[in-house]
Design a protein around this motif. Structure first.
Motif, mmCIF file in Angstrom:
data_model
loop_
_atom_site.group_PDB
_atom_site.id
_atom_site.type_symbol
_atom_site.label_atom_id
_atom_site.label_comp_id
_atom_site.label_asym_id
_atom_site.label_seq_id
_atom_site.Cartn_x
_atom_site.Cartn_y
_atom_site.Cartn_z
ATOM 1 N N ARG A 163 82.777 90.761 51.569
ATOM 2 C CA ARG A 163 83.108 91.578 50.400
ATOM 3 C C ARG A 163 81.905 92.419 49.977
ATOM 4 O O ARG A 163 82.027 93.606 49.684
ATOM 5 N N HIS A 164 80.721 91.816 49.967
ATOM 6 C CA HIS A 164 79.521 92.541 49.558
ATOM 7 C C HIS A 164 79.167 93.647 50.552
ATOM 8 O O HIS A 164 78.687 94.702 50.163
ATOM 9 N N ALA A 165 79.400 93.392 51.837
ATOM 10 C CA ALA A 165 79.090 94.409 52.855
ATOM 11 C C ALA A 165 79.917 95.663 52.600
ATOM 12 O O ALA A 165 79.448 96.787 52.788
ATOM 13 N N ILE A 166 81.146 95.462 52.160
ATOM 14 C CA ILE A 166 82.035 96.599 51.911
ATOM 15 C C ILE A 166 81.750 97.240 50.559
ATOM 16 O O ILE A 166 81.800 98.457 50.406
ATOM 17 N N ALA A 167 81.412 96.404 49.572
ATOM 18 C CA ALA A 167 81.228 96.920 48.201
ATOM 19 C C ALA A 167 79.846 97.515 47.968
ATOM 20 O O ALA A 167 79.625 98.185 46.958
ATOM 21 N N ALA A 168 78.904 97.286 48.914
ATOM 22 C CA ALA A 168 77.519 97.715 48.671
ATOM 23 C C ALA A 168 77.427 99.216 48.403
ATOM 24 O O ALA A 168 77.998 100.022 49.133
ATOM 25 N N LYS A 169 76.726 99.543 47.343
ATOM 26 C CA LYS A 169 76.498 100.948 46.974
ATOM 27 C C LYS A 169 75.007 101.119 46.684
ATOM 28 O O LYS A 169 74.294 100.150 46.484
ATOM 29 N N GLY A 170 74.588 102.383 46.641
ATOM 30 C CA GLY A 170 73.205 102.634 46.252
ATOM 31 C C GLY A 170 72.389 103.139 47.421
ATOM 32 O O GLY A 170 72.861 103.212 48.554
ATOM 33 N N ILE A 171 71.146 103.429 47.123
ATOM 34 C CA ILE A 171 70.314 104.148 48.067
ATOM 35 C C ILE A 171 70.027 103.339 49.339
ATOM 36 O O ILE A 171 69.939 103.901 50.432
#
Ligand SMILES: [Fe+2]
Ligand SMILES: [Fe+2]
Length: 177
Positions: free
Chosen positions: A56-64
């Motif tokens: 889930r985190h791999a897909i949701a990761a956002k940011g620089i």
């Protein structure tokens, strides 16, 4: 010092012929197989929950730093699923049924899936590091409990522990980014 070690091969041959349905579990197995199966089934639940969280985190990761962090989460997710499969194979060898029941996974896992909707990268890294630190401790305890009584399960858990420590180290490095 005289070596007192004598193998009673005749007795071992007799015992090996009895309860052949036990497969690899012989009379010299030093643990209560049911308990080990129960503990391994909780390891399976833990690993599946970790796989879910990382995925889930791999897909949701956002940011620089998204690409770098997401790639690491994907790699960890793959390894957590592999750990679940290793534990499941061992459960089966010990004569048990691997428990992947989704209805009880979260309750049996040592770690939480619970992740709020709007986590930034730093919080994701922290959540996963927290989970890794929990499994490092619980797996160490399992390894100590197994001691010399079930070397095969112990080696399996040691192999998994080594990778969890790698995961924690990777996350720590990324948190320094
Ligand atoms: Fe794992
Ligand atoms: Fe891990």
């Amino acid at each position: 010092m005289t070596d007192q070690f004598v193998l009673d091969v005749t007795r071992i041959r007799d015992e090996a012929r009895q309860r052949m349905e036990g497969g690899p579990v012989t009379t010299t197995y030093g643990m209560d197989a049911e308990r080990v199966i129960g503990i391994l089934n909780d390891v399976i639940a833990t690993e599946v929950v970790c796989w879910l969280r990382y995925t889930r985190h791999a897909i949701a990761a956002k940011g620089i730093d998204r690409a770098q962090v997401s790639e690491e989460f994907t790699e960890h997710a793959k390894e957590e699923m592999q750990h679940a499969l290793w534990a499941a194979e061992r459960v089966s060898q010990l004569g048990g049924n691997p428990d992947f029941d989704p209805a009880t996974l979260a309750g049996r896992a040592h770690t939480d899936y619970a992740t709020p909707d709007d986590l930034d990268l730093k919080e994701m890294l922290k959540n996963n590091l927290f989970a890794e630190r929990i499994v490092i401790s619980t797996y160490q305890e399992i390894i100590r409990w197994l001691g010399d009584h079930d070397p095969t399960t112990r080696r399996l858990m040691e192999r998994i522990l080594e990778e969890e420590e790698d995961h924690a180290d990777d996350l720590t490095d990324l948190m320094g980014v």
